[in-house]
Write a protein that holds these residues in place. Structure first.
Motif, PDB file in Angstrom:
ATOM      1  N   GLU A 185       0.847  -1.211   0.000  1.00  0.00           N
ATOM      2  CA  GLU A 185       0.000   0.000   0.000  1.00  0.00           C
ATOM      3  C   GLU A 185       0.883   1.262   0.000  1.00  0.00           C
ATOM      4  OE1 GLU A 185      -3.095   2.290   3.043  1.00  0.00           O
ATOM      5  OE2 GLU A 185      -2.408   0.241   3.470  1.00  0.00           O
ATOM      6  N   PRO A 186       0.613   2.245  -0.888  1.00  0.00           N
ATOM      7  CA  PRO A 186       1.389   3.490  -0.880  1.00  0.00           C
ATOM      8  C   PRO A 186       0.680   4.583  -0.093  1.00  0.00           C
ATOM      9  CG  PRO A 186       0.111   3.412  -2.882  1.00  0.00           C
ATOM     10  CD  PRO A 186      -0.265   2.181  -2.075  1.00  0.00           C
ATOM     11  N   ARG A 187       1.431   5.594   0.313  1.00  0.00           N
ATOM     12  CA  ARG A 187       0.833   6.779   0.925  1.00  0.00           C
ATOM     13  C   ARG A 187       1.764   7.972   0.725  1.00  0.00           C
ATOM     14  NH1 ARG A 187       1.546   6.684   7.589  1.00  0.00           N
ATOM     15  NH2 ARG A 187       3.836   6.809   7.623  1.00  0.00           N
ATOM     16  N   LEU A 188       1.191   9.145   0.920  1.00  0.00           N
ATOM     17  CA  LEU A 188       1.966  10.384   0.969  1.00  0.00           C
ATOM     18  C   LEU A 188       1.980  10.846   2.418  1.00  0.00           C
ATOM     19  CD1 LEU A 188       0.708  12.278  -2.238  1.00  0.00           C
ATOM     20  CD2 LEU A 188       2.787  10.911  -1.948  1.00  0.00           C
ATOM     21  N   PHE A 189       3.101  10.686   3.080  1.00  0.00           N
ATOM     22  CA  PHE A 189       3.191  11.052   4.486  1.00  0.00           C
ATOM     23  C   PHE A 189       3.169  12.567   4.623  1.00  0.00           C
ATOM     24  CE2 PHE A 189       5.861  11.811   8.330  1.00  0.00           C
ATOM     25  CZ  PHE A 189       4.936  11.356   9.255  1.00  0.00           C
ATOM     26  N   TYR A 223      -2.634  15.849  -1.276  1.00  0.00           N
ATOM     27  CA  TYR A 223      -1.971  15.650  -2.552  1.00  0.00           C
ATOM     28  C   TYR A 223      -0.450  15.629  -2.434  1.00  0.00           C
ATOM     29  CZ  TYR A 223      -6.567  17.085  -4.265  1.00  0.00           C
ATOM     30  OH  TYR A 223      -7.903  17.189  -4.502  1.00  0.00           O
ATOM     31  N   TYR A 224       0.117  15.936  -1.277  1.00  0.00           N
ATOM     32  CA  TYR A 224       1.555  16.195  -1.177  1.00  0.00           C
ATOM     33  C   TYR A 224       2.155  15.506   0.035  1.00  0.00           C
ATOM     34  CZ  TYR A 224       5.902  18.871  -0.678  1.00  0.00           C
ATOM     35  OH  TYR A 224       7.213  19.235  -0.555  1.00  0.00           O
ATOM     36  N   GLY A 225       3.348  14.936  -0.123  1.00  0.00           N
ATOM     37  CA  GLY A 225       4.038  14.354   1.006  1.00  0.00           C
ATOM     38  C   GLY A 225       5.164  13.438   0.569  1.00  0.00           C
ATOM     39  N   CYS A 234       1.617   8.391  -8.720  1.00  0.00           N
ATOM     40  CA  CYS A 234       0.331   9.073  -8.521  1.00  0.00           C
ATOM     41  C   CYS A 234      -0.830   8.191  -8.976  1.00  0.00           C
ATOM     42  CB  CYS A 234       0.322  10.406  -9.271  1.00  0.00           C
ATOM     43  SG  CYS A 234       1.316  11.693  -8.464  1.00  0.00           S
ATOM     44  N   LYS A 235      -0.639   7.418 -10.056  1.00  0.00           N
ATOM     45  CA  LYS A 235      -1.679   6.461 -10.464  1.00  0.00           C
ATOM     46  C   LYS A 235      -1.908   5.426  -9.367  1.00  0.00           C
ATOM     47  CE  LYS A 235      -0.878   6.496 -15.490  1.00  0.00           C
ATOM     48  NZ  LYS A 235      -0.479   5.638 -16.646  1.00  0.00           N
ATOM     49  N   GLN A 236      -0.814   4.931  -8.799  1.00  0.00           N
ATOM     50  CA  GLN A 236      -0.916   3.918  -7.753  1.00  0.00           C
ATOM     51  C   GLN A 236      -1.620   4.486  -6.523  1.00  0.00           C
ATOM     52  OE1 GLN A 236       2.833   2.048  -6.963  1.00  0.00           O
ATOM     53  NE2 GLN A 236       2.066   0.771  -5.293  1.00  0.00           N
ATOM     54  N   LEU A 237      -1.455   5.778  -6.297  1.00  0.00           N
ATOM     55  CA  LEU A 237      -2.100   6.435  -5.156  1.00  0.00           C
ATOM     56  C   LEU A 237      -3.564   6.755  -5.428  1.00  0.00           C
ATOM     57  CD1 LEU A 237       0.872   8.787  -4.256  1.00  0.00           C
ATOM     58  CD2 LEU A 237      -0.208   7.203  -2.638  1.00  0.00           C
ATOM     59  N   GLY A 238      -4.014   6.522  -6.665  1.00  0.00           N
ATOM     60  CA  GLY A 238      -5.424   6.710  -6.986  1.00  0.00           C
ATOM     61  C   GLY A 238      -5.780   8.025  -7.632  1.00  0.00           C
ATOM     62  N   ILE A 270       6.345  13.874  -3.346  1.00  0.00           N
ATOM     63  CA  ILE A 270       5.476  13.967  -4.526  1.00  0.00           C
ATOM     64  C   ILE A 270       4.286  14.860  -4.217  1.00  0.00           C
ATOM     65  CG2 ILE A 270       3.904  12.697  -6.048  1.00  0.00           C
ATOM     66  CD1 ILE A 270       5.642  10.360  -5.991  1.00  0.00           C
ATOM     67  N   LYS A 271       3.897  15.612  -5.232  1.00  0.00           N
ATOM     68  CA  LYS A 271       2.621  16.320  -5.192  1.00  0.00           C
ATOM     69  C   LYS A 271       1.832  15.881  -6.415  1.00  0.00           C
ATOM     70  CE  LYS A 271       0.522  20.904  -4.752  1.00  0.00           C
ATOM     71  NZ  LYS A 271       0.766  22.370  -4.700  1.00  0.00           N
ATOM     72  N   CYS A 272       0.704  15.214  -6.182  1.00  0.00           N
ATOM     73  CA  CYS A 272      -0.132  14.699  -7.269  1.00  0.00           C
ATOM     74  C   CYS A 272      -1.227  15.714  -7.574  1.00  0.00           C
ATOM     75  CB  CYS A 272      -0.727  13.354  -6.896  1.00  0.00           C
ATOM     76  SG  CYS A 272       0.497  12.040  -6.670  1.00  0.00           S
ATOM     77  N   ASN A 273      -0.911  16.652  -8.462  1.00  0.00           N
ATOM     78  CA  ASN A 273      -1.880  17.683  -8.827  1.00  0.00           C
ATOM     79  C   ASN A 273      -2.974  17.082  -9.689  1.00  0.00           C
ATOM     80  OD1 ASN A 273      -0.288  20.138  -7.845  1.00  0.00           O
ATOM     81  ND2 ASN A 273       1.185  19.139  -9.209  1.00  0.00           N
TER      82      ASN A 273
END
Length: 418
Positions: free
Chosen positions: A23-27, A34-36, A64-68, A127-130
């Motif tokens: 499982e991925p996450r942005l801490f 969106y950022y971490g 970012c795709k993996q994060l949804g 990463i920031k997934c805009n």
């Protein structure tokens, strides 16, 4: 001690919080969803960071795709900061068609286990997934000039996939591409375009995602040109500005000096096809300066300045590698590389001139008085008339000047009143 234990316990909870393997996450999601720091849960249900070695845009898109996130144009930061451990990557190859980092190829495990490549105190990924599902709704291929003082100038922006993008000065914008932008915007002299890299038209707060537009002589406007995009947003210090031109009505081949303090000095400009523009210092010599000054009525040569001494102005750069022999009546008679739309010259390299006067070193004169016997004292040095400082000036100095000018000495008024 209690507070220290509480801090350690909280950190352990962040590292070993409930998670599923892979499982991925942005801490740091408390600050932004969106950022971490990019982290992945390992088989022991521990959060581990991802190594930033060889991390590029492709990996960020897949993450970012993996994060949804869909329709994401990500930003990424290497050396994001410390974490307890790094357990994933580094990735050697990753296609943007993948939907998970587990589909990507990785380097040998020796890289992951090396503090040279994957130091957990340093080599992590942010990463920031805009999410740009809501765009500007502009047609791809359109261009505009933003934040200029007139409609003919501004920060150049290009529409790609419904979103406006500025062009970053870290990538090349050619003269011919700038001219095709002006052509698409409807200007009557599109072959001439001023390119500015100093950020004078401000910055679009939305980071650009278009890397480069490349046009050739065969292209009529930007719709026909090649466009390179990054897939990620670009950190950009300055963004390109452009000025487009219409016919101004100047006389073909005329020259002028602008932005000087006196009429005989300034940035050298020439009229071509009804437009005033500068001359690049590439190949420019003192003989060329002599011919240009002679064309303006000064027959005693010139001091040449090669690095935009009189500012870079806002006109186009019309020529470089001018070659005069000295007998010509004007710059228009000299050889040059042609007035065309493929000239490439930085705006810091424009020619300036100070045309020399018809005087000899040591000559003196009086100017600005009510009659020929009074005025501000000027002295000739190296064929240039100049002022004399009044520091230490006294009656004896004034008497010497008057004698040199042929006057009998009685009593001189030498205050700086002229």
């Amino acid at each position: 001690i209690f507070f220290w234990l509480a801090f350690v316990f909280a950190n352990v909870l962040e590292i070993s919080g409930s998670c599923s393997n892979g499982e991925p996450r942005l801490f740091k999601q408390a600050q932004s969803q969106y950022y971490g720091m990019l982290q992945i849960c390992n088989s022991a249900q521990m959060w581990e960071a991802v190594c930033d070695y060889s991390w590029h845009c492709n990996e960020a898109i897949v993450a970012c795709k993996q994060l949804g996130f869909t329709n994401s144009i990500p930003e990424y930061t290497n050396n994001f900061g410390p974490w307890d451990s790094i357990g994933f990557g580094p990735y050697s190859s990753c296609s943007t068609s993948y939907t998970s980092l587990f589909d990507c190829s990785v380097y040998a495990s020796s890289y992951l286990n090396s503090y040279t490549y994957c130091n957990p105190n340093r080599d992590t990924v942010g990463i920031k997934c805009n999410n740009y599902s809501i765009a500007d709704n502009c047609p791809t291929g359109d261009v505009k000039l933003a934040d200029g003082n007139t409609a003919s100038e501004g920060r150049v922006e290009y529409c790609h996939n419904g979103r406006w993008s500025a062009l970053c000065t870290s990538y090349t914008l050619s003269q011919i591409t700038a001219s095709r932008i002006c052509s698409q915007l409807g200007y009557t002299q599109p072959n001439y375009a001023g390119i500015f890299t100093d950020g004078r038209f401000g910055t679009n707060i939305n980071k650009p995602h278009v890397r480069r537009i490349s046009c050739s002589r065969d292209h009529f406007n930007v719709h026909d040109c090649s466009v390179s995009t990054t897939g990620c947003l670009i950190d950009c210090i300055n963004q390109y500005g452009i000025k487009c031109y219409d016919y101004e009505g100047c006389h073909e081949g005329n020259v002028r000096l602008v932005n000087g303090t006196v009429e005989k000095e300034g940035r050298l400009e020439i009229c071509n096809n009804g437009i005033w523009g500068g001359i690049c210092s590439y190949g420019f010599t003192e003989i060329n300066g002599y011919v240009a000054c002679k064309q303006m009525g000064y027959d005693n040569g010139a001091i040449v300045y090669y690095n935009s001494e009189y500012s870079d102005g806002d006109g186009p750069i019309l020529s470089s590698y001018v070659s005069c022999y000295g007998h010509e009546d004007g710059i228009y008679d000299c050889e040059n590389n042609g007035y065309n739309d493929i000239l490439s010259c930085p705006r810091t390299r424009l020619i300036g001139l100070l045309c020399r006067d018809d005087c000899e070193s040591g000559d003196v004169r009086l100017v600005g008085g009510n009659n020929e016997g009074e005025g501000t004292v000027e002295i000739c040095s190296d064929n240039i008339w100049g002022l004399i400082s009044d520091a230490g000036w006294n009656d004896s100095d004034a008497e010497v000047v008057c004698r040199q000018l042929g006057y009998e000495i009685e009593s001189e008024d030498h205050e700086a009143i002229f």
